[in-house]
Design a protein around this motif. Structure first.
Motif, PDB file in Angstrom:
ATOM      1  N   LEU A 136       0.822  -1.206   0.000  1.00 42.79           N
ATOM      2  CA  LEU A 136       0.000   0.000   0.000  1.00 42.79           C
ATOM      3  C   LEU A 136       0.862   1.264   0.000  1.00 42.79           C
ATOM      4  O   LEU A 136       0.481   2.282  -0.587  1.00 42.79           O
ATOM      5  N   THR A 137       2.022   1.195   0.642  1.00 44.27           N
ATOM      6  CA  THR A 137       2.928   2.346   0.631  1.00 44.27           C
ATOM      7  C   THR A 137       3.493   2.572  -0.768  1.00 44.27           C
ATOM      8  O   THR A 137       3.591   3.709  -1.238  1.00 44.27           O
TER       9      THR A 137
ATOM     10  N   ALA B   8      11.225   2.597  -1.622  1.00 43.73           N
ATOM     11  CA  ALA B   8      12.039   3.311  -0.641  1.00 43.73           C
ATOM     12  C   ALA B   8      11.174   3.975   0.423  1.00 43.73           C
ATOM     13  O   ALA B   8      11.595   4.150   1.564  1.00 43.73           O
ATOM     14  N   GLY B   9       9.951   4.345   0.032  1.00 43.89           N
ATOM     15  CA  GLY B   9       9.048   4.974   0.996  1.00 43.89           C
ATOM     16  C   GLY B   9       8.721   4.076   2.169  1.00 43.89           C
ATOM     17  O   GLY B   9       8.564   4.533   3.296  1.00 43.89           O
TER      18      GLY B   9
ATOM     19  N   ALA C  47      -6.642   4.955   4.036  1.00 43.81           N
ATOM     20  CA  ALA C  47      -7.172   6.146   3.363  1.00 43.81           C
ATOM     21  C   ALA C  47      -6.377   6.517   2.116  1.00 43.81           C
ATOM     22  O   ALA C  47      -6.776   7.427   1.380  1.00 43.81           O
ATOM     23  N   GLY C  48      -5.259   5.840   1.872  1.00 50.22           N
ATOM     24  CA  GLY C  48      -4.451   6.149   0.701  1.00 50.22           C
ATOM     25  C   GLY C  48      -3.799   7.517   0.772  1.00 50.22           C
ATOM     26  O   GLY C  48      -3.641   8.186  -0.261  1.00 50.22           O
ATOM     27  N   LEU C  49      -3.397   7.939   1.972  1.00 49.53           N
ATOM     28  CA  LEU C  49      -2.805   9.257   2.139  1.00 49.53           C
ATOM     29  C   LEU C  49      -1.415   9.319   1.514  1.00 49.53           C
ATOM     30  O   LEU C  49      -0.770   8.292   1.289  1.00 49.53           O
ATOM     31  N   SER C  50      -0.952  10.530   1.275  1.00 49.90           N
ATOM     32  CA  SER C  50       0.360  10.730   0.664  1.00 49.90           C
ATOM     33  C   SER C  50       1.468  10.346   1.633  1.00 49.90           C
ATOM     34  O   SER C  50       1.229  10.183   2.844  1.00 49.90           O
ATOM     35  N   LEU C  51       2.689  10.231   1.115  1.00 54.53           N
ATOM     36  CA  LEU C  51       3.812   9.802   1.939  1.00 54.53           C
ATOM     37  C   LEU C  51       4.049  10.712   3.153  1.00 54.53           C
ATOM     38  O   LEU C  51       4.272  10.196   4.254  1.00 54.53           O
ATOM     39  N   PRO C  52       4.006  12.043   3.032  1.00 50.34           N
ATOM     40  CA  PRO C  52       4.198  12.875   4.239  1.00 50.34           C
ATOM     41  C   PRO C  52       3.188  12.568   5.337  1.00 50.34           C
ATOM     42  O   PRO C  52       3.544  12.529   6.525  1.00 50.34           O
ATOM     43  N   ALA C  53       1.941  12.354   4.956  1.00 52.04           N
ATOM     44  CA  ALA C  53       0.920  12.025   5.960  1.00 52.04           C
ATOM     45  C   ALA C  53       1.178  10.651   6.566  1.00 52.04           C
ATOM     46  O   ALA C  53       0.987  10.436   7.774  1.00 52.04           O
ATOM     47  N   LEU C  54       1.623   9.702   5.722  1.00 52.25           N
ATOM     48  CA  LEU C  54       1.976   8.382   6.242  1.00 52.25           C
ATOM     49  C   LEU C  54       3.117   8.467   7.247  1.00 52.25           C
ATOM     50  O   LEU C  54       3.100   7.792   8.283  1.00 52.25           O
TER      51      LEU C  54
END
Length: 406
Positions: free
Chosen positions: A246-247, A254-255, A302-309
């Motif tokens: 999911l990431t 890398a995320g 929620a499929g949030l962006s990397l900063p939110a993750l």
């Protein structure tokens, strides 16, 4: 005005233990990366790696109760010393197999099995030995220092292993892990612990029954352990198996690595803050903040962006780090020392049993309802499980021995 307690590190005994844990934890944090690449290099496909990992996990769970009984019956220093020496030898033998190109699945699995048995004796003894090294009022500080050490190792160890594997090979990294066990044993051998408190010795089954009786007698213990079981059941498999996929959908491979590092940084910060967090009800605080562990799963769902993750992972790490310190400290403050390792082994066993069940369930459930939907559902279930112990008065009102030193 209260006088702050001196640091546990002023005690020579705790300094030796701390040094031994530093060496051992760095090696243990390197081991998963080193083992994965070593086996993947030595054997085609991922089947061998799965078998080797399983042959370590199963005996560790199977022997946990025996490990707890041994740590309560014999000197915990001796139990730790034997376990570390044995782990050093088994990892050393595995490194020799890899470095001499004599790897076989049978030999690797046999060594992994022995290593799992030794790990089962290590964990209960580690939790039980800390109250023998520091005063009761210093337990939170001692656990905060050890927690900070463990979380720092989780950040530095995998990176060091990756560099070592890249510069040489997996066998060298496994050899480094073996050396860390043997060096840690040198520090543990110097601990001034002669044995456990004198008490009548009985048969093993009677020892296990009395440990279970103590575990169930302390209502707050089994209620929080039940919550841990449910949290591990819904969270571990989803995080470990769905998390990378999911990431990658919102970022990159890398995320995922960055997400794990940031979560580790949150755990490290929380452990450091716990050193000075002298609240009246430490267990209640730890249980309350453990709900933050649901945030990374919610963010994935929620499929949030990397900063939110990353923000969610950091918050979740903070909650997990503080909860771990509060739990270890509460056990050591309120469970009788002569039963502490057995109670800890029941806690570990019941908590960890849920993990393989959750891991095996993730694939079919994700296929049935969808990966993001499953992450959202497990986040909500995790939050309910995390907060459920607060329903009970014994959990909410359990006092913290060092609260007056704030």
């Amino acid at each position: 005005m209260t006088t702050p307690l001196p640091s546990p590190l002023r005690s020579p005994a705790f300094r030796r233990f701390f040094a031994g844990r530093l060496v051992s934890l760095l090696g243990s944090a390197m081991a998963p990366v080193a083992l994965a690449f070593a086996v993947l290099d030595a054997a085609p496909g991922i089947t061998d790696l799965g078998i080797v990992l399983a042959t370590r996990t199963v005996p560790m769970l199977a022997f946990l109760l025996l490990g707890g009984a041994a740590a309560d019956r014999f000197s915990r220093r001796t139990v730790l010393l034997v376990a570390h020496l044995g782990s050093g030898l088994t990892q050393g033998a595995f490194a020799v197999l890899l470095l001499t190109h004599h790897y076989t699945l049978l030999s690797a699995s046999a060594l992994a099995l022995l290593n799992g048995v030794l790990a089962a004796f290590t964990s209960p003894a580690l939790r039980g030995v800390v109250p023998q090294l520091v005063d009761r009022e210093q337990l939170r500080q001692a656990n905060a220092l050890l927690g900070s050490l463990a979380n720092a190792a989780k950040i530095l160890g995998p990176s060091a292993a990756g560099l070592l594997v890249a510069a040489s090979n997996g066998g060298v990294a496994v050899a480094a892990d073996a050396a860390s066990y043997l060096l840690a044993a040198v520090f543990l051998a110097r601990l001034p612990i002669a044995g456990t408190a004198e008490r009548p010795k009985s048969r093993l089954l009677a020892e296990l029954r009395s440990g279970w009786a103590e575990f169930t007698r302390q209502g707050w213990v089994w209620r929080v352990t039940t919550a841990f079981f449910l949290m591990n059941l819904v969270q571990t498999g989803t995080w470990q198996i769905l998390g990378p996929q999911l990431t990658r959908e919102v970022s990159s491979t890398a995320g995922w690595g960055l997400l794990l590092s940031v979560r580790g940084a949150g755990m490290l910060l929380a452990s450091a803050l716990a050193y000075r967090l002298a609240v009246r009800h430490l267990l209640r605080t730890g249980v309350a903040v453990s709900v933050l562990g649901a945030l990374p799963l919610l963010a994935l769902g929620a499929g949030l962006s990397l900063p939110a993750l990353l923000a969610a992972a950091f918050a979740g790490g903070c909650g997990s780090g503080l909860a771990a310190v509060s739990w270890d400290t509460s056990l050591q403050e309120h469970v009788p020392g002569e039963a502490l390792s057995r109670v800890s082994s029941y806690d570990d066993l019941l908590s960890y049993l849920a993990i393989p069940v959750g891991q095996l369930s993730v694939g079919p459930l994700a296929a049935a309802i969808g990966g993001r939907e499953l992450a959202t559902v497990t986040a909500l279930l995790y939050a309910v499980a995390a907060l459920s112990p607060l329903v009970f008065t014994s959990v909410r009102t359990l006092p913290h021995a060092a609260a007056r030193t704030a």
